[in-house]
Motif scaffolding. Sequence first.
Motif, mmCIF file in Angstrom:
data_model
loop_
_atom_site.group_PDB
_atom_site.id
_atom_site.type_symbol
_atom_site.label_atom_id
_atom_site.label_comp_id
_atom_site.label_asym_id
_atom_site.label_seq_id
_atom_site.Cartn_x
_atom_site.Cartn_y
_atom_site.Cartn_z
ATOM 1 N N GLN A 94 37.618 114.514 123.026
ATOM 2 C CA GLN A 94 38.871 114.024 122.461
ATOM 3 C C GLN A 94 39.691 113.182 123.435
ATOM 4 O OE1 GLN A 94 42.251 115.306 123.051
ATOM 5 N NE2 GLN A 94 43.044 113.802 121.613
ATOM 6 N N PRO A 95 39.859 113.579 124.696
ATOM 7 C CA PRO A 95 40.651 112.729 125.599
ATOM 8 C C PRO A 95 39.972 111.395 125.925
ATOM 9 C CG PRO A 95 40.415 114.936 126.532
ATOM 10 C CD PRO A 95 39.512 114.844 125.342
ATOM 11 N N ARG A 96 38.659 111.311 125.743
ATOM 12 C CA ARG A 96 37.924 110.098 126.109
ATOM 13 C C ARG A 96 37.794 109.099 124.962
ATOM 14 N NH1 ARG A 96 35.722 114.382 128.860
ATOM 15 N NH2 ARG A 96 35.329 114.048 131.077
ATOM 16 N N LEU A 97 38.045 109.533 123.739
ATOM 17 C CA LEU A 97 37.910 108.656 122.580
ATOM 18 C C LEU A 97 39.271 108.085 122.186
ATOM 19 C CD1 LEU A 97 35.549 110.670 120.219
ATOM 20 C CD2 LEU A 97 35.004 108.599 121.453
ATOM 21 N N PRO A 98 39.318 106.816 121.851
ATOM 22 C CA PRO A 98 40.571 106.268 121.331
ATOM 23 C C PRO A 98 40.922 106.931 119.991
ATOM 24 C CG PRO A 98 38.979 104.516 121.784
ATOM 25 C CD PRO A 98 38.279 105.815 121.966
#
Length: 60
Positions: free
Chosen positions: A31-35
Amino acid sequence: MSGTAVAPDWWLGLACGTGGLIGGYLGARLQPRLPERALRSLLGTLAAALGALYAALALS
Protein backbone atom coordinates in the motif's frame (compact mmCIF):
# COMPACT_ATOMS: atom_id res chain seq x y z
CA MET A 1 -34.74 -29.35 14.50
CA SER A 2 -34.23 -32.39 12.37
CA GLY A 3 -31.43 -33.82 14.54
CA THR A 4 -28.75 -33.83 11.85
CA ALA A 5 -25.28 -32.58 12.68
CA VAL A 6 -23.69 -29.89 10.54
CA ALA A 7 -19.90 -29.80 10.55
CA PRO A 8 -17.78 -26.93 9.26
CA ASP A 9 -15.71 -27.36 6.12
CA TRP A 10 -12.30 -27.11 7.77
CA TRP A 11 -10.22 -27.11 4.57
CA LEU A 12 -12.23 -24.27 3.09
CA GLY A 13 -11.97 -22.33 6.35
CA LEU A 14 -8.20 -22.84 6.50
CA ALA A 15 -7.80 -21.83 2.86
CA CYS A 16 -9.83 -18.64 3.34
CA GLY A 17 -8.02 -17.80 6.57
CA THR A 18 -4.61 -18.35 5.01
CA GLY A 19 -5.57 -16.26 1.99
CA GLY A 20 -6.80 -13.49 4.26
CA LEU A 21 -3.59 -13.48 6.27
CA ILE A 22 -1.37 -13.45 3.18
CA GLY A 23 -3.53 -10.84 1.44
CA GLY A 24 -3.57 -8.62 4.51
CA TYR A 25 0.19 -8.85 4.88
CA LEU A 26 0.90 -8.18 1.21
CA GLY A 27 -1.65 -5.37 1.07
CA ALA A 28 -0.10 -3.65 4.07
CA ARG A 29 3.39 -4.01 2.57
CA LEU A 30 2.41 -2.79 -0.93
CA GLN A 31 0.00 0.00 0.00
CA PRO A 32 2.67 2.64 0.77
CA ARG A 33 4.46 1.84 -2.51
CA LEU A 34 1.45 2.06 -4.84
CA PRO A 35 -0.03 5.36 -5.96
CA GLU A 36 -3.60 5.88 -4.72
CA ARG A 37 -4.98 5.99 -8.27
CA ALA A 38 -3.43 2.60 -9.14
CA LEU A 39 -4.72 1.07 -5.91
CA ARG A 40 -8.25 2.35 -6.53
CA SER A 41 -8.17 1.09 -10.12
CA LEU A 42 -6.91 -2.32 -9.03
CA LEU A 43 -9.54 -2.74 -6.32
CA GLY A 44 -12.32 -1.45 -8.61
CA THR A 45 -11.31 -3.87 -11.35
CA LEU A 46 -11.21 -6.75 -8.87
CA ALA A 47 -14.67 -5.87 -7.51
CA ALA A 48 -16.13 -5.60 -11.03
CA ALA A 49 -14.58 -8.92 -12.08
CA LEU A 50 -15.96 -10.69 -9.01
CA GLY A 51 -19.39 -9.17 -9.63
CA ALA A 52 -19.32 -10.36 -13.25
CA LEU A 53 -18.26 -13.83 -12.13
CA TYR A 54 -21.06 -14.06 -9.57
CA ALA A 55 -23.60 -12.83 -12.14
CA ALA A 56 -22.42 -15.40 -14.68
CA LEU A 57 -22.65 -18.18 -12.09
CA ALA A 58 -26.13 -17.07 -11.03
CA LEU A 59 -27.36 -17.04 -14.62
CA SER A 60 -26.00 -20.46 -15.50
